[in-house]
Scaffold this motif. Structure first.
Motif, PDB file in Angstrom:
ATOM      1  N   ASP A  76      30.940   9.599 -61.767  1.00 25.87           N
ATOM      2  CA  ASP A  76      29.902   9.775 -63.059  1.00 25.87           C
ATOM      3  C   ASP A  76      28.673  10.799 -62.986  1.00 25.87           C
ATOM      4  OD1 ASP A  76      31.526   8.222 -64.445  1.00 25.87           O
ATOM      5  OD2 ASP A  76      30.432   6.468 -63.794  1.00 25.87           O
ATOM      6  N   THR A  77      28.223  10.981 -61.534  1.00 26.71           N
ATOM      7  CA  THR A  77      27.081  11.725 -61.189  1.00 26.71           C
ATOM      8  C   THR A  77      27.422  13.379 -61.311  1.00 26.71           C
ATOM      9  OG1 THR A  77      26.365  10.009 -59.928  1.00 26.71           O
ATOM     10  CG2 THR A  77      25.201  12.015 -59.645  1.00 26.71           C
ATOM     11  N   VAL A  78      26.562  14.124 -61.700  1.00 25.44           N
ATOM     12  CA  VAL A  78      26.791  15.456 -61.481  1.00 25.44           C
ATOM     13  C   VAL A  78      25.617  15.858 -60.778  1.00 25.44           C
ATOM     14  CG1 VAL A  78      28.071  15.954 -63.778  1.00 25.44           C
ATOM     15  CG2 VAL A  78      25.857  16.000 -63.754  1.00 25.44           C
ATOM     16  N   PRO A  79      25.730  17.152 -59.992  1.00 28.49           N
ATOM     17  CA  PRO A  79      24.460  17.924 -59.361  1.00 28.49           C
ATOM     18  C   PRO A  79      23.252  18.227 -60.252  1.00 28.49           C
ATOM     19  CG  PRO A  79      26.502  18.550 -58.404  1.00 28.49           C
ATOM     20  CD  PRO A  79      26.994  17.751 -59.769  1.00 28.49           C
ATOM     21  N   SER A  80      22.107  18.001 -59.789  1.00 28.97           N
ATOM     22  CA  SER A  80      21.080  18.580 -60.628  1.00 28.97           C
ATOM     23  C   SER A  80      21.051  20.202 -60.645  1.00 28.97           C
ATOM     24  CB  SER A  80      19.655  17.973 -60.053  1.00 28.97           C
ATOM     25  OG  SER A  80      19.707  16.592 -60.175  1.00 28.97           O
ATOM     26  N   PRO A  81      20.640  20.737 -61.774  1.00 29.59           N
ATOM     27  CA  PRO A  81      20.298  22.193 -61.887  1.00 29.59           C
ATOM     28  C   PRO A  81      19.457  22.720 -60.635  1.00 29.59           C
ATOM     29  CG  PRO A  81      19.960  21.382 -63.879  1.00 29.59           C
ATOM     30  CD  PRO A  81      19.984  20.118 -63.041  1.00 29.59           C
ATOM     31  N   ALA A  82      19.484  23.869 -60.199  1.00 22.21           N
ATOM     32  CA  ALA A  82      18.672  24.380 -59.238  1.00 22.21           C
ATOM     33  C   ALA A  82      17.241  24.781 -60.049  1.00 22.21           C
ATOM     34  CB  ALA A  82      19.203  25.448 -58.569  1.00 22.21           C
ATOM     35  N   ALA A  83      16.341  24.581 -59.343  1.00 20.68           N
ATOM     36  CA  ALA A  83      14.774  24.858 -59.450  1.00 20.68           C
ATOM     37  C   ALA A  83      14.998  26.523 -59.202  1.00 20.68           C
ATOM     38  CB  ALA A  83      13.784  24.196 -58.923  1.00 20.68           C
ATOM     39  N   PRO A  84      14.194  27.362 -59.732  1.00 17.32           N
ATOM     40  CA  PRO A  84      13.750  28.649 -59.470  1.00 17.32           C
ATOM     41  C   PRO A  84      13.223  28.874 -57.887  1.00 17.32           C
ATOM     42  CG  PRO A  84      12.929  28.338 -61.629  1.00 17.32           C
ATOM     43  CD  PRO A  84      13.230  26.979 -61.085  1.00 17.32           C
ATOM     44  N   ALA A  85      13.442  29.643 -57.135  1.00 18.85           N
ATOM     45  CA  ALA A  85      13.143  29.904 -55.800  1.00 18.85           C
ATOM     46  C   ALA A  85      11.726  30.562 -55.943  1.00 18.85           C
ATOM     47  CB  ALA A  85      14.091  30.902 -55.144  1.00 18.85           C
ATOM     48  N   PRO A  86      10.682  30.408 -54.605  1.00 14.30           N
ATOM     49  CA  PRO A  86       9.638  30.713 -54.802  1.00 14.30           C
ATOM     50  C   PRO A  86       9.448  32.285 -54.849  1.00 14.30           C
ATOM     51  CG  PRO A  86       9.625  29.238 -53.047  1.00 14.30           C
ATOM     52  CD  PRO A  86      11.228  29.657 -53.548  1.00 14.30           C
ATOM     53  N   GLU A  87       8.426  32.744 -55.726  1.00 17.39           N
ATOM     54  CA  GLU A  87       8.310  34.280 -55.931  1.00 17.39           C
ATOM     55  C   GLU A  87       6.862  34.758 -55.335  1.00 17.39           C
ATOM     56  OE1 GLU A  87       9.973  36.104 -59.838  1.00 17.39           O
ATOM     57  OE2 GLU A  87       9.489  34.059 -60.419  1.00 17.39           O
ATOM     58  N   TYR A  88       6.820  35.805 -54.449  1.00 18.27           N
ATOM     59  CA  TYR A  88       5.780  36.506 -53.992  1.00 18.27           C
ATOM     60  C   TYR A  88       6.077  37.654 -53.180  1.00 18.27           C
ATOM     61  CZ  TYR A  88       7.060  33.259 -50.485  1.00 18.27           C
ATOM     62  OH  TYR A  88       7.491  32.309 -49.132  1.00 18.27           O
ATOM     63  N   CYS A  89       5.149  38.511 -53.053  1.00 19.40           N
ATOM     64  CA  CYS A  89       5.468  39.553 -51.988  1.00 19.40           C
ATOM     65  C   CYS A  89       4.236  39.857 -50.992  1.00 19.40           C
ATOM     66  CB  CYS A  89       5.256  40.819 -52.969  1.00 19.40           C
ATOM     67  SG  CYS A  89       6.122  41.070 -54.277  1.00 19.40           S
ATOM     68  N   VAL A  90       4.826  40.263 -49.903  1.00 25.30           N
ATOM     69  CA  VAL A  90       3.827  40.427 -48.710  1.00 25.30           C
ATOM     70  C   VAL A  90       4.143  41.915 -48.283  1.00 25.30           C
ATOM     71  CG1 VAL A  90       3.988  38.032 -47.829  1.00 25.30           C
ATOM     72  CG2 VAL A  90       5.976  39.607 -47.177  1.00 25.30           C
ATOM     73  N   THR A  91       3.126  42.357 -47.348  1.00 17.21           N
ATOM     74  CA  THR A  91       3.143  43.622 -46.917  1.00 17.21           C
ATOM     75  C   THR A  91       3.713  43.865 -45.623  1.00 17.21           C
ATOM     76  OG1 THR A  91       1.252  44.148 -48.302  1.00 17.21           O
ATOM     77  CG2 THR A  91       1.705  45.646 -46.410  1.00 17.21           C
ATOM     78  N   LEU A  92       4.619  44.841 -45.286  1.00 18.76           N
ATOM     79  CA  LEU A  92       5.303  45.099 -44.274  1.00 18.76           C
ATOM     80  C   LEU A  92       4.342  46.021 -43.414  1.00 18.76           C
ATOM     81  CD1 LEU A  92       9.020  45.582 -45.437  1.00 18.76           C
ATOM     82  CD2 LEU A  92       8.478  43.796 -44.013  1.00 18.76           C
ATOM     83  N   GLY A  93       4.212  45.736 -41.943  1.00 19.75           N
ATOM     84  CA  GLY A  93       3.559  46.396 -41.300  1.00 19.75           C
ATOM     85  C   GLY A  93       3.865  46.685 -39.902  1.00 19.75           C
ATOM     86  N   GLU A  94       3.141  47.030 -39.138  1.00 18.45           N
ATOM     87  CA  GLU A  94       3.508  47.050 -37.491  1.00 18.45           C
ATOM     88  C   GLU A  94       4.829  47.745 -37.055  1.00 18.45           C
ATOM     89  OE1 GLU A  94       1.904  43.716 -35.368  1.00 18.45           O
ATOM     90  OE2 GLU A  94       2.417  42.765 -37.267  1.00 18.45           O
ATOM     91  N   PRO A 100       6.530  49.972 -48.017  1.00 11.44           N
ATOM     92  CA  PRO A 100       6.608  49.038 -46.875  1.00 11.44           C
ATOM     93  C   PRO A 100       6.183  47.512 -47.382  1.00 11.44           C
ATOM     94  CG  PRO A 100       4.590  50.344 -46.797  1.00 11.44           C
ATOM     95  CD  PRO A 100       5.304  50.940 -47.843  1.00 11.44           C
ATOM     96  N   ALA A 101       7.015  46.829 -48.406  1.00 14.15           N
ATOM     97  CA  ALA A 101       6.498  45.510 -48.966  1.00 14.15           C
ATOM     98  C   ALA A 101       8.065  44.707 -48.961  1.00 14.15           C
ATOM     99  CB  ALA A 101       5.803  45.649 -50.411  1.00 14.15           C
ATOM    100  N   ALA A 102       7.835  43.536 -49.002  1.00  8.69           N
ATOM    101  CA  ALA A 102       9.061  42.749 -49.145  1.00  8.69           C
ATOM    102  C   ALA A 102       8.657  41.609 -50.197  1.00  8.69           C
ATOM    103  CB  ALA A 102       9.033  41.953 -47.728  1.00  8.69           C
ATOM    104  N   CYS A 103       9.524  41.436 -51.234  1.00 15.11           N
ATOM    105  CA  CYS A 103       9.174  40.571 -52.319  1.00 15.11           C
ATOM    106  C   CYS A 103      10.332  39.507 -52.244  1.00 15.11           C
ATOM    107  CB  CYS A 103       9.231  41.309 -53.626  1.00 15.11           C
ATOM    108  SG  CYS A 103       7.734  42.421 -53.818  1.00 15.11           S
ATOM    109  N   PHE A 104      10.142  38.230 -52.444  1.00 17.37           N
ATOM    110  CA  PHE A 104      10.912  37.252 -52.585  1.00 17.37           C
ATOM    111  C   PHE A 104      10.925  37.006 -54.235  1.00 17.37           C
ATOM    112  CE2 PHE A 104       9.224  36.294 -48.539  1.00 17.37           C
ATOM    113  CZ  PHE A 104      10.250  36.382 -47.582  1.00 17.37           C
ATOM    114  N   VAL A 105      12.121  36.621 -54.645  1.00 17.02           N
ATOM    115  CA  VAL A 105      12.442  36.538 -56.113  1.00 17.02           C
ATOM    116  C   VAL A 105      13.047  35.122 -56.476  1.00 17.02           C
ATOM    117  CG1 VAL A 105      12.240  39.192 -56.406  1.00 17.02           C
ATOM    118  CG2 VAL A 105      14.505  37.878 -55.914  1.00 17.02           C
ATOM    119  N   SER A 106      13.096  34.874 -57.729  1.00 21.01           N
ATOM    120  CA  SER A 106      13.467  33.574 -58.143  1.00 21.01           C
ATOM    121  C   SER A 106      14.963  33.103 -58.090  1.00 21.01           C
ATOM    122  CB  SER A 106      12.915  33.286 -59.719  1.00 21.01           C
ATOM    123  OG  SER A 106      13.740  34.312 -60.311  1.00 21.01           O
ATOM    124  N   GLY A 107      15.860  34.110 -57.884  1.00 16.89           N
ATOM    125  CA  GLY A 107      17.114  33.767 -57.686  1.00 16.89           C
ATOM    126  C   GLY A 107      18.005  35.143 -57.298  1.00 16.89           C
TER     127      GLY A 107
END
Length: 580
Positions: free
Chosen positions: A330-348, A565-572
């Motif tokens: 009877d049970t179905v899996p819950s829908p996924a929530a959006p993944a975290p979104e933010y950017c960071v600077t690549l260096g070194e 030189p940046a890395a971004c994480f997105v919602s999906g």
């Protein structure tokens, strides 16, 4: 303990008819902390069985080694299948195809001249027996007649598309039975008469692989399997992607209708894939049917569970179809929530050409060695030139990509896909450096097992180049480069970058890569795989268990050019366009 047998027209479990409703889930393409989640979602879709390949080359990167740690813990995976109240099918090959590097065959198999791959040949069979003994030692106590989940074990894989050596197939059966496997054995081939005959074996149940025209395919299978249950061992519900191509999908309604037709016939099924997962690290394969096409990192496959393990529209459509033929929870899996979104600077940045010795070990060679000779997937080749004026640099064959530098300046790229064999150097004097990359071994067809690197003589004009110094780049060392070196200024050539990011919890992330060039990425030392601006794939999946609540480290090795030189994480996920 249960008794599982092949009846006149059905599988029998403890004497009662049993239909296998299976889904393909490769333990080696999913983080082990996520196995239980994916298995449970298979159960909730109405499946009763999980199928997996076993990749010989991942378990045995060198002969005599059989690694079962982490993502390679087959025993743990099968026990989790049993704990979920489900059954299992194991397909150990030795050849698996599966869009996996070299079709699962270890590269070391091919280093001895004349070894007879996928045929009855003494040296090959000796290696295969060593491997199967190791795998089946794990499987044996987990068979259904021993109280475990394993119902079936497959012999070889779509062999009829490759050869017709019945003596070889019989030898595999003897090894398998000799290792204590008592459950029924099966073969699989596309439902084409020649393939079913060449790849099948009397006394071993033949099964089919197809994704359309189910009724017709099953009739062909029945012609070559007069008694016993009918089974589609690979019901193709999607497809894989290759760099430079589109992202492949199949229509949900069409796929569900084909599954309905298959089940209406009374056949058993293994949905390929139920959950594809990811070709983490450098595990993706390639195809070469005149043009070399490497497979992307994502193995999403447009499956009922997407790359991150979230239900898709196909999941719910297949679940509804299955409910017409078998009870579903009877049970179905819950829908996924959006993944975290933010950017960071690549260096070194740390540049390879500035001090290659920090990246691996040097060796000297009179003639150019292959990557196989070096045991490398990425290497820097260096020699000195002394010829008047501009000159043509030529190579017999490039497998698979070579970046060309002269005195540290980029000259161009030699690419296997484009059949590149030559490049003009602006001058014939200076330090020549070639960064050579293995982009994945061919996993299907006659080019399986071919050596990697620069094949044939490397010439400047008409003169062969000799006296090479070679630095094997240790990719496992890249995330630790900063332990022994200071950051450099950005410049030409492959460059490692790093950044830190803070996560609220250990959650799945999607790393956007379409603004980068070509290379590899790691999070907390875990290699996510390859990225390439040419697409179609535009994100890398970061499994939640790899991420830590709090401080995390991202490292990337950019082989081409990093514009920003940046890395971004997105919602999906972003897996690319459906047509080009």
């Amino acid at each position: 303990m249960s008794d599982f047998t092949i009846g006149e027209s059905e599988f029998l479990l403890d004497g009662e008819p049993f239909r296998i409703l299976s889904g393909a889930l490769h333990y080696f393409r999913v983080h082990p902390e996520s196995w239980a989640d994916r298995i449970e979602k298979a159960r909730l879709m109405g499946l009763n069985t999980i199928e997996t390949y076993v990749p010989w080359n991942a378990h045995s990167p060198q002969r005599g080694v059989f690694d079962t740690e982490g993502m390679l813990d087959l025993g743990r995976f099968l026990r989790q299948v049993a704990e979920a109240g489900m059954y299992a099918i194991v397909r150990p090959g030795p050849y698996i195809c599966g869009e996996w590097d070299n079709g699962g065959l270890p590269a070391w198999l091919f280093r001895e001249p004349g070894v007879g791959i996928r045929r009855y040949e003494r040296r090959y069979l000796a290696a295969v027996e060593e491997y199967l003994q190791q795998v089946l030692r794990i499987v044996r106590p987990l068979q259904v007649d021993q109280g475990g989940p394993v119902l079936l074990v497959q012999v070889e894989n779509e062999y009829g598309a490759f050869g017709d050596d019945q003596t070889y197939l019989k030898a595999l059966v003897e090894v398998t039975r000799g290792a204590g496997i008592s459950v029924p054995l099966v073969t699989v081939d596309q439902p084409v008469p020649d393939m079913l005959e060449a790849g099948g074996l009397d006394g071993v149940l033949r099964t089919g692989s197809f994704g359309s025209r189910s009724a017709e395919r099953l009739r062909t299978l029945r012609d070559h399997q007069p008694t016993g249950p009918l089974m589609c061992m690979e019901f193709w519900d999607g497809w894989f992607d290759q760099w430079g191509g589109p992202h492949h999908t199949t229509g949900v309604e069409e796929a569900a209708a084909e599954l309905d037709s298959l089940l209406a016939s009374g056949a058993s099924v293994n949905i390929y894939m139920f959950h594809g997962g990811t070709n983490f690290g450098l595990t993706s394969g390639a195809n070469d049917k005149g043009v070399y096409r490497p497979t992307v990192t994502s193995y999403d496959y447009d499956a009922p569970l997407d790359e991150a393990g979230n239900p898709t529209a196909k999941y719910h459509a297949f679940r509804e179809v299955i409910s017409r033929y078998a009870p579903v929870p009877d049970t179905v899996p819950s829908p996924a929530a959006p993944a975290p979104e933010y950017c960071v600077t690549l260096g070194e940045p740390v540049r390879l050409l500035a001090d290659p010795g920090l990246w691996g070990g040097w060796s000297d060679h009179d003639s150019l060695p292959s990557l196989d000779d070096l045991g490398a997937r990425l290497a820097l080749f260096r020699t000195d030139l002394d010829v008047e004026g501009p000159a043509v640099l030529s190579v017999g064959e490039v497998r698979d990509r070579a970046l060309v530098f002269l005195d540290g300046d980029p000259v161009g790229v030699l690419d296997r896909e484009h059949h590149d064999r030559a490049i003009m150097l602006p001058r014939g004097r200076g330090r020549l450096e070639l960064v050579v990359e293995d982009q994945g071994r061919v996993n299907y067809g006659p080019r399986i097992g071919e050596s990697k690197g620069l094949v044939g003589p490397v010439r400047l004009g008409t003169q062969p180049l000799t006296d090479w110094s070679v630095c094997v780049i240790d990719l496992d060392l890249v995330p630790r480069l900063w332990d022994s070196v200071s950051a450099d200024d950005p410049g030409p050539g492959p460059t490692a970058w790093r950044a830190t990011f803070t996560a609220d919890q250990a959650a799945d992330h999607f790393l956007r890569t379409d603004a980068w060039g070509k290379g590899f990425a790691w999070v907390n030392g875990f290699c996510l795989g390859r990225y390439w601006r040419r697409g179609p794939q535009e994100t890398l999946f970061v499994p939640g268990p790899v991420v830590q609540a709090g401080h995390n480290e991202l490292v990337m090795l950019e082989l081409d050019t990093l514009a920003d030189p940046a890395a971004c994480f997105v919602s999906g996920p972003a897996l690319g366009p459906l047509e080009l």
